[in-house]
Design a protein around this motif. Structure first.
Motif, PDB file in Angstrom:
ATOM      1  N   ALA A  60       0.654  -1.267  -0.061  1.00 57.48           N
ATOM      2  CA  ALA A  60       0.048  -0.033   0.071  1.00 57.48           C
ATOM      3  C   ALA A  60       0.812   1.294   0.117  1.00 57.48           C
ATOM      4  O   ALA A  60       0.613   2.465  -0.464  1.00 57.48           O
ATOM      5  CB  ALA A  60      -1.041  -0.085   1.226  1.00 57.48           C
ATOM      6  N   LEU A  61       1.993   1.171   0.511  1.00 55.80           N
ATOM      7  CA  LEU A  61       2.929   2.355   0.857  1.00 55.80           C
ATOM      8  C   LEU A  61       3.930   2.522  -0.319  1.00 55.80           C
ATOM      9  O   LEU A  61       4.772   3.261  -0.287  1.00 55.80           O
ATOM     10  CB  LEU A  61       3.629   2.240   2.010  1.00 55.80           C
ATOM     11  N   LYS A  62       4.015   1.480  -1.296  1.00 58.40           N
ATOM     12  CA  LYS A  62       5.047   1.439  -2.268  1.00 58.40           C
ATOM     13  C   LYS A  62       5.271   2.543  -3.232  1.00 58.40           C
ATOM     14  O   LYS A  62       6.115   2.964  -3.378  1.00 58.40           O
ATOM     15  CB  LYS A  62       4.502   0.164  -3.107  1.00 58.40           C
ATOM     16  N   ASN A  63       4.082   3.302  -3.533  1.00 57.27           N
ATOM     17  CA  ASN A  63       4.354   4.496  -4.178  1.00 57.27           C
ATOM     18  C   ASN A  63       3.938   5.809  -3.439  1.00 57.27           C
ATOM     19  O   ASN A  63       3.603   6.863  -3.875  1.00 57.27           O
ATOM     20  CB  ASN A  63       3.120   4.575  -5.403  1.00 57.27           C
ATOM     21  N   SER A  64       4.373   5.872  -2.220  1.00 56.45           N
ATOM     22  CA  SER A  64       4.041   7.075  -1.307  1.00 56.45           C
ATOM     23  C   SER A  64       5.264   7.632  -1.032  1.00 56.45           C
ATOM     24  O   SER A  64       5.199   8.750  -0.281  1.00 56.45           O
ATOM     25  CB  SER A  64       3.657   6.574   0.082  1.00 56.45           C
ATOM     26  N   GLY A  65       6.296   7.339  -1.523  1.00 51.76           N
ATOM     27  CA  GLY A  65       7.733   7.814  -1.322  1.00 51.76           C
ATOM     28  C   GLY A  65       8.455   7.518  -0.276  1.00 51.76           C
ATOM     29  O   GLY A  65       9.372   8.068   0.117  1.00 51.76           O
ATOM     30  N   ILE A  66       7.860   6.686   0.756  1.00 49.97           N
ATOM     31  CA  ILE A  66       8.534   6.184   1.950  1.00 49.97           C
ATOM     32  C   ILE A  66       9.440   5.230   1.533  1.00 49.97           C
ATOM     33  O   ILE A  66       9.419   4.011   1.082  1.00 49.97           O
ATOM     34  CB  ILE A  66       7.395   5.661   3.086  1.00 49.97           C
ATOM     35  N   ARG A  67      10.533   5.148   2.230  1.00 44.19           N
ATOM     36  CA  ARG A  67      11.542   4.182   2.256  1.00 44.19           C
ATOM     37  C   ARG A  67      11.510   3.138   3.107  1.00 44.19           C
ATOM     38  O   ARG A  67      11.104   3.339   4.490  1.00 44.19           O
ATOM     39  CB  ARG A  67      12.937   5.107   2.509  1.00 44.19           C
ATOM     40  N   MET A  68      11.520   2.086   2.485  1.00 45.00           N
ATOM     41  CA  MET A  68      11.408   0.629   3.344  1.00 45.00           C
ATOM     42  C   MET A  68      12.407  -0.211   3.009  1.00 45.00           C
ATOM     43  O   MET A  68      12.983  -0.376   1.878  1.00 45.00           O
ATOM     44  CB  MET A  68       9.910   0.048   2.864  1.00 45.00           C
ATOM     45  N   ALA A  69      12.575  -1.057   3.944  1.00 41.52           N
ATOM     46  CA  ALA A  69      13.891  -1.913   3.866  1.00 41.52           C
ATOM     47  C   ALA A  69      13.410  -2.930   2.728  1.00 41.52           C
ATOM     48  O   ALA A  69      12.341  -3.258   2.760  1.00 41.52           O
ATOM     49  CB  ALA A  69      14.029  -2.807   5.165  1.00 41.52           C
ATOM     50  N   ARG A  70      14.357  -3.504   2.143  1.00 34.10           N
ATOM     51  CA  ARG A  70      14.181  -4.715   1.249  1.00 34.10           C
ATOM     52  C   ARG A  70      13.549  -6.012   1.906  1.00 34.10           C
ATOM     53  O   ARG A  70      13.825  -6.305   3.023  1.00 34.10           O
ATOM     54  CB  ARG A  70      15.544  -5.272   0.570  1.00 34.10           C
ATOM     55  N   SER A  71      12.406  -6.653   1.263  1.00 37.33           N
ATOM     56  CA  SER A  71      11.835  -7.666   1.959  1.00 37.33           C
ATOM     57  C   SER A  71      11.551  -8.734   0.941  1.00 37.33           C
ATOM     58  O   SER A  71      11.292  -8.682  -0.086  1.00 37.33           O
ATOM     59  CB  SER A  71      10.749  -7.089   2.823  1.00 37.33           C
ATOM     60  N   VAL A  72      11.040  -9.839   1.588  1.00 36.94           N
ATOM     61  CA  VAL A  72      10.380 -10.994   1.026  1.00 36.94           C
ATOM     62  C   VAL A  72       9.570 -11.732   1.783  1.00 36.94           C
ATOM     63  O   VAL A  72       9.770 -11.756   3.148  1.00 36.94           O
ATOM     64  CB  VAL A  72      11.740 -12.185   0.275  1.00 36.94           C
ATOM     65  N   THR A  73       8.399 -12.291   1.166  1.00 36.05           N
ATOM     66  CA  THR A  73       7.327 -12.632   2.004  1.00 36.05           C
ATOM     67  C   THR A  73       7.190 -14.042   1.746  1.00 36.05           C
ATOM     68  O   THR A  73       7.048 -14.562   0.715  1.00 36.05           O
ATOM     69  CB  THR A  73       5.887 -11.903   1.864  1.00 36.05           C
TER      70      THR A  73
END
Length: 319
Positions: free
Chosen positions: A112-125
């Motif tokens: 949901a936040l992917k295109n919000s400009g918020i930086r997030m750690a690389r992850s895998v589910t």
């Protein structure tokens, strides 16, 4: 006089914390002549009780003006109880069912936040599979280490592991699956831990942002885990030891997350402030309100008392 049902307990790993949050709310409501509080206890199997007697949600909430949701984790924070309250037609504090379900699932939150400009750690589910051992080996081999392993749908850092070796990684993934059907593996970001509360409508602002809290876990805890949260020994600086630019950005990002996830009334977002920037971790839709909890400390720092805050949430729910 308004009748307020305080929902606490619940069938989650955060049952005990919820009991304390609910006790805090009940204590403040009892101290005023404005409200008539009802203690609604939900046991670990999901059965509702009023005055020690098992009952249905419909009976527990008959003649109730507002339900104060003091639950945490599964059932209380994932949209389940919100759907029950919506079906009965009782106004309640906190986010609605859809936003709660979205924010509770860390994988969906990231999407949901992917295109919000918020930086997030690389992850895998990771999901449930019959070939888990092979998946663990392949993920460890291909994903940057050290890593942080989390249940996708849990709170209070329950079931979280920081893995530096394959043994830690394998055990951490299996432990996380005990708490959630999905497991998130994230790259480990080194930096200062921060959390920022957002309250709707406070002091005339649509999304009033509280000062960032810096969290310094005790040396015995590698991060702000469950033991550090509720065992004491953690240093919490309000406001945190951040530059003015960092504080402003933390507050902006907390507002962006709160609004992008469609949350209402209040939330608290967690971040890592690293030399490479600020990384978003997760958003809590029903932050703890115990004496040890972070949100009450940041409220106190700006001169908002707990009775004032609780009254504000009830007014938001009624409106």
């Amino acid at each position: 006089m308004h009748t307020i049902a305080v929902l606490r307990g619940g069938p989650s790993d955060e049952h005990e914390v919820s009991l304390k949050t609910g006790a805090t709310v009940l204590g403040h409501l009892t101290d005023t002549t404005q409200y008539r509080p009802i203690d609604v206890f939900i046991d670990r199997s999901g059965v509702w009780h009023v005055r020690g007697v098992p009952t249905t949600p419909e009976r527990a909430l008959s003649f109730v003006d507002v339900a104060f949701n003091a639950l945490h984790g599964t059932y209380g924070e994932d949209g389940t109880v919100q759907r029950i309250l919506g079906r009965i037609g009782v106004p309640y504090t906190g986010s609605d069912a859809l936003a709660s379900a979205l924010a509770m699932n860390k994988h969906l939150t990231k999407e949901a936040l992917k295109n919000s400009g918020i930086r997030m750690a690389r992850s895998v589910t990771l999901g449930v599979t019959d070939d888990l051992d092979r998946v663990i080996i392949e993920t460890f081999r291909t994903f940057p280490q050290p890593s942080v392993i989390k249940p996708a749908s849990s709170g209070s850092s329950v079931g979280v592991t920081i893995a530096r070796t394959f043994t830690d990684f394998s055990a951490g993934v299996k432990k996380a699956f005990n708490h959630s059907a999905q497991v998130l593996v994230e790259e480990f970001i080194k930096g200062k831990e921060a959390t920022v509360g957002v309250v709707d409508g406070l002091r005339g602002q649509m999304s009033y942002t509280l000062p960032p809290v810096e969290i310094v876990p005790p040396p015995t805890n590698p991060f702000f885990d469950y033991a550090a949260k509720y065992g004491g020994g953690t240093l919490e600086r309000v406001p945190g030891n951040f530059s003015r630019a960092e504080s402003d950005e933390l507050q902006r990002l907390a507002r962006v997350a709160h609004e992008a996830l469609g949350l209402r009334h209040y939330s608290r977002s967690d971040f890592i402030v690293s030399p490479h920037g600020i990384y978003f971790l997760e958003t809590n839709t029903l932050p703890g309100l115990t004496d040890q909890s972070l949100l009450p400390k940041s409220l106190a720092a700006v001169g908002v008392s707990m009775p004032e805050f609780i009254n504000h949430l009830i007014e938001l729910a009624k409106s």
